[in-house]
Design a protein around this motif. Structure first.
Motif, mmCIF file in Angstrom:
data_model
loop_
_atom_site.group_PDB
_atom_site.id
_atom_site.type_symbol
_atom_site.label_atom_id
_atom_site.label_comp_id
_atom_site.label_asym_id
_atom_site.label_seq_id
_atom_site.Cartn_x
_atom_site.Cartn_y
_atom_site.Cartn_z
ATOM 1 N N ASP A 29 0.821 -1.207 0.000
ATOM 2 C CA ASP A 29 0.000 0.000 0.000
ATOM 3 C C ASP A 29 0.860 1.265 0.000
ATOM 4 O O ASP A 29 1.913 1.329 0.639
ATOM 5 C CB ASP A 29 -0.909 0.027 1.241
ATOM 6 C CG ASP A 29 -2.126 -0.864 1.072
ATOM 7 O OD1 ASP A 29 -2.253 -1.475 -0.005
ATOM 8 O OD2 ASP A 29 -2.931 -0.948 2.009
ATOM 9 N N GLU A 30 0.394 2.239 -0.729
ATOM 10 C CA GLU A 30 1.018 3.558 -0.743
ATOM 11 C C GLU A 30 0.054 4.548 -0.129
ATOM 12 O O GLU A 30 -1.163 4.434 -0.283
ATOM 13 C CB GLU A 30 1.381 3.968 -2.177
ATOM 14 C CG GLU A 30 2.502 3.106 -2.737
ATOM 15 C CD GLU A 30 2.384 2.908 -4.244
ATOM 16 O OE1 GLU A 30 1.342 3.303 -4.801
ATOM 17 O OE2 GLU A 30 3.305 2.335 -4.828
ATOM 18 N N GLN B 158 7.782 1.324 3.217
ATOM 19 C CA GLN B 158 9.195 1.067 2.951
ATOM 20 C C GLN B 158 9.859 2.264 2.282
ATOM 21 O O GLN B 158 10.972 2.674 2.649
ATOM 22 C CB GLN B 158 9.347 -0.176 2.073
ATOM 23 C CG GLN B 158 8.956 -1.487 2.746
ATOM 24 C CD GLN B 158 7.453 -1.741 2.696
ATOM 25 O OE1 GLN B 158 6.676 -0.879 2.266
ATOM 26 N NE2 GLN B 158 7.036 -2.920 3.126
ATOM 27 N N ALA B 159 9.174 2.857 1.301
ATOM 28 C CA ALA B 159 9.749 4.007 0.605
ATOM 29 C C ALA B 159 9.879 5.194 1.548
ATOM 30 O O ALA B 159 10.871 5.938 1.502
ATOM 31 C CB ALA B 159 8.876 4.372 -0.598
ATOM 32 N N LEU B 160 8.888 5.382 2.401
ATOM 33 C CA LEU B 160 8.942 6.499 3.344
ATOM 34 C C LEU B 160 10.100 6.335 4.314
ATOM 35 O O LEU B 160 10.799 7.305 4.645
ATOM 36 C CB LEU B 160 7.618 6.573 4.101
ATOM 37 C CG LEU B 160 7.352 7.834 4.929
ATOM 38 C CD1 LEU B 160 7.328 9.067 4.044
ATOM 39 C CD2 LEU B 160 6.032 7.698 5.684
ATOM 40 N N GLN B 161 10.338 5.109 4.744
ATOM 41 C CA GLN B 161 11.451 4.852 5.648
ATOM 42 C C GLN B 161 12.789 5.130 4.971
ATOM 43 O O GLN B 161 13.690 5.746 5.559
ATOM 44 C CB GLN B 161 11.405 3.401 6.130
ATOM 45 C CG GLN B 161 12.531 3.041 7.101
ATOM 46 C CD GLN B 161 12.506 1.576 7.490
ATOM 47 O OE1 GLN B 161 11.607 0.829 7.090
ATOM 48 N NE2 GLN B 161 13.489 1.142 8.258
ATOM 49 N N ALA C 278 -4.953 8.623 2.677
ATOM 50 C CA ALA C 278 -5.696 7.563 1.996
ATOM 51 C C ALA C 278 -4.687 6.550 1.488
ATOM 52 O O ALA C 278 -3.564 6.900 1.119
ATOM 53 C CB ALA C 278 -6.514 8.134 0.840
ATOM 54 N N ALA C 279 -5.076 5.281 1.482
ATOM 55 C CA ALA C 279 -4.180 4.211 1.051
ATOM 56 C C ALA C 279 -4.644 3.670 -0.283
ATOM 57 O O ALA C 279 -5.835 3.612 -0.584
ATOM 58 C CB ALA C 279 -4.139 3.088 2.079
ATOM 59 N N ALA D 61 1.244 6.377 -7.063
ATOM 60 C CA ALA D 61 2.623 6.643 -6.644
ATOM 61 C C ALA D 61 3.277 7.714 -7.495
ATOM 62 O O ALA D 61 4.129 8.452 -7.024
ATOM 63 C CB ALA D 61 3.452 5.355 -6.710
ATOM 64 N N ALA D 62 2.914 7.836 -8.763
ATOM 65 C CA ALA D 62 3.566 8.801 -9.641
ATOM 66 C C ALA D 62 2.934 10.181 -9.570
ATOM 67 O O ALA D 62 3.455 11.124 -10.135
ATOM 68 C CB ALA D 62 3.523 8.298 -11.085
ATOM 69 N N SER D 63 1.809 10.288 -8.884
ATOM 70 C CA SER D 63 1.123 11.576 -8.852
ATOM 71 C C SER D 63 1.669 12.444 -7.742
ATOM 72 O O SER D 63 2.291 11.967 -6.812
ATOM 73 C CB SER D 63 -0.384 11.361 -8.642
ATOM 74 O OG SER D 63 -0.614 10.797 -7.365
#
Length: 239
Positions: A116-117, A149-152, A176-177, A187-189
């Protein structure tokens, strides 16, 4: 902060219960606030019908107050005593917090499995930005959606810090997820500029934002106001 609702108590006993909870606020392990429904704890009078057997495993604990104890579950006898109520609130509060933590952990595990993003819907309240790292995490989410993971990786924070912050944002309705494994991810927005405190994103950078400058209004001096009222101010240069 936890909440409680009250059902089936005489008006006098209900008022006494709410007053005692407020008086004990500095002594209980959690802050308790009354709300009408969907509370973390249901406080009921002993004359209410007992809940059906299939409701025994419900997530919201039930505290019975009165003269006749129920067949099961926590109970306080009238008249209420402050020490007994304090101990009961601390016991039930610990149960609610533990159940909430288990639910959040399971939710985080499912989100990690799905990839999830998280997308920031609006800028969080100051109460949620109580550390420098949380301010950094919010700034990163404001620039573009990210998974845990990306945020970390982008922030340098620990996995627990990221997960706790996302959980707090979810509870308050600030994110929102979206699953990146199929479906419509984002993710690209970029996040909308309106979520930033100053409603401006500076060229796509993630630099800290400056407060909006406030234009000061210069007030005329007392003597100038008196002259204006008396019509003594010249409208232009004298001949």
């Amino acid at each position: 902060m936890l909440s409680f609702s009250v059902e089936g108590l005489p008006a006098r006993d209900e008022l006494l219960f709410k007053s005692l909870v407020r008086l004990l606020d500095h002594r209980t392990h959690q802050h308790w606030a009354w709300q009408v429904e969907d509370a973390d704890l249901r406080v009921v009078g002993d004359r209410l019908p007992a809940p059906p057997a299939e409701a025994d495993d419900r997530s919201v604990p039930l505290l019975t107050i009165g003269e006749n104890p129920p067949s099961r579950g926590p109970f306080l006898r009238l008249p209420l005593h402050a020490d007994a109520l304090e101990a009961m609130l601390n016991r039930l509060g610990a149960m609610v917090v533990h159940a909430r933590e288990l639910g959040l952990a399971a939710s985080r595990d499912r989100a990690a499995e799905r990839g999830d993003e998280y997308r920031l819907l609006r800028w969080p309240s100051l109460a949620l930005l109580d550390t420098t790292m949380r301010m950094k995490l919010a700034t990163l989410l404001a620039s573009r959606p990210a998974s845990l993971q990306a945020l970390q990786q982008r922030s340098g924070a620990s996995a627990q810090e990221c997960a706790d912050f996302i959980a707090a944002l979810e509870n308050a309705g600030f994110v929102a997820a979206s699953s990146s494994n199929g479906g419509t991810g984002f993710a690209a927005s970029r996040a909308p500029e309106s979520i930033w405190p100053d409603s401006q994103v500076r060229g796509g950078t993630e630099a800290p934002f400056a407060p909006v400058a406030v234009r000061e209004t210069v007030q005329p001096g007392l003597l100038a106001r008196i002259r204006s009222r008396l019509g003594l101010l010249a409208s232009g240069p004298r001949a």
